[in-house]
Design a protein around this motif. Structure first.
Motif, short mmCIF file in Angstrom:
data_model
loop_
_atom_site.label_atom_id
_atom_site.label_comp_id
_atom_site.label_asym_id
_atom_site.label_seq_id
_atom_site.Cartn_x
_atom_site.Cartn_y
_atom_site.Cartn_z
N PHE A 8 1.60 -10.69 -1.05
CA PHE A 8 1.03 -9.84 -0.36
C PHE A 8 0.60 -8.59 -1.33
O PHE A 8 0.99 -8.36 -2.15
N PRO A 9 -0.25 -7.96 -0.74
CA PRO A 9 -1.22 -6.84 -1.90
C PRO A 9 -0.46 -5.54 -1.87
O PRO A 9 -0.97 -4.80 -1.28
N MET A 14 0.47 0.19 -0.44
CA MET A 14 1.21 1.43 -0.83
C MET A 14 0.17 2.33 -1.20
O MET A 14 0.31 3.58 -0.70
N ALA A 15 -1.06 2.08 -1.62
CA ALA A 15 -1.97 3.06 -2.08
C ALA A 15 -2.59 3.52 -0.67
O ALA A 15 -2.90 4.80 -0.46
N ARG A 22 -1.19 9.18 3.77
CA ARG A 22 -0.14 10.32 3.30
C ARG A 22 1.07 10.30 3.94
O ARG A 22 1.88 11.27 4.52
N LEU A 23 1.59 9.24 4.16
CA LEU A 23 3.05 8.78 4.67
C LEU A 23 4.19 9.07 3.81
O LEU A 23 3.98 9.10 2.32
N MET A 40 -4.92 0.12 9.00
CA MET A 40 -5.86 -0.23 8.11
C MET A 40 -7.38 -0.57 8.54
O MET A 40 -8.43 -0.07 8.14
N THR A 41 -7.25 -1.34 9.76
CA THR A 41 -8.35 -1.68 10.56
C THR A 41 -9.04 -0.54 11.01
O THR A 41 -10.25 -0.32 10.78
N ALA A 42 -8.40 0.50 11.62
CA ALA A 42 -8.66 1.62 12.33
C ALA A 42 -9.40 2.51 11.25
O ALA A 42 -10.54 3.30 11.50
#
Length: 65
Positions: A8-9, A14-15, A22-23, A40-42
């Motif tokens: 898993f990347p 996390m980046a 900004r979670l 990520m898709t959005a």
């Protein structure tokens, strides 16, 4: 890990979660993989086709420098 499986990347996830969204740490770690993938898709925006020769020539005509 099984042969042929990819890890898993985590660094990219996390980046994206901490940097782009900004979670807070607590919020990132409570996301499900599906929620993270949807975010990520959005943020990726619509997929675009590669520029063809006509498009490049049009840009070159508009910006001749």
């Amino acid at each position: 890990m099984k042969a042929g499986a990819t890890a898993f990347p985590w660094e990219q996830a996390m980046a994206f979660g901490f940097g782009r969204l900004r979670l807070a740490s607590r919020d990132f770690w409570t996301l499900t993989p599906r929620e993270l993938a949807a975010a990520m898709t959005a943020h990726a925006g619509p997929a675009r086709a590669a520029m063809d020769r006509a498009g490049l020539q049009g840009l070159m005509a508009r910006f001749p420098d």
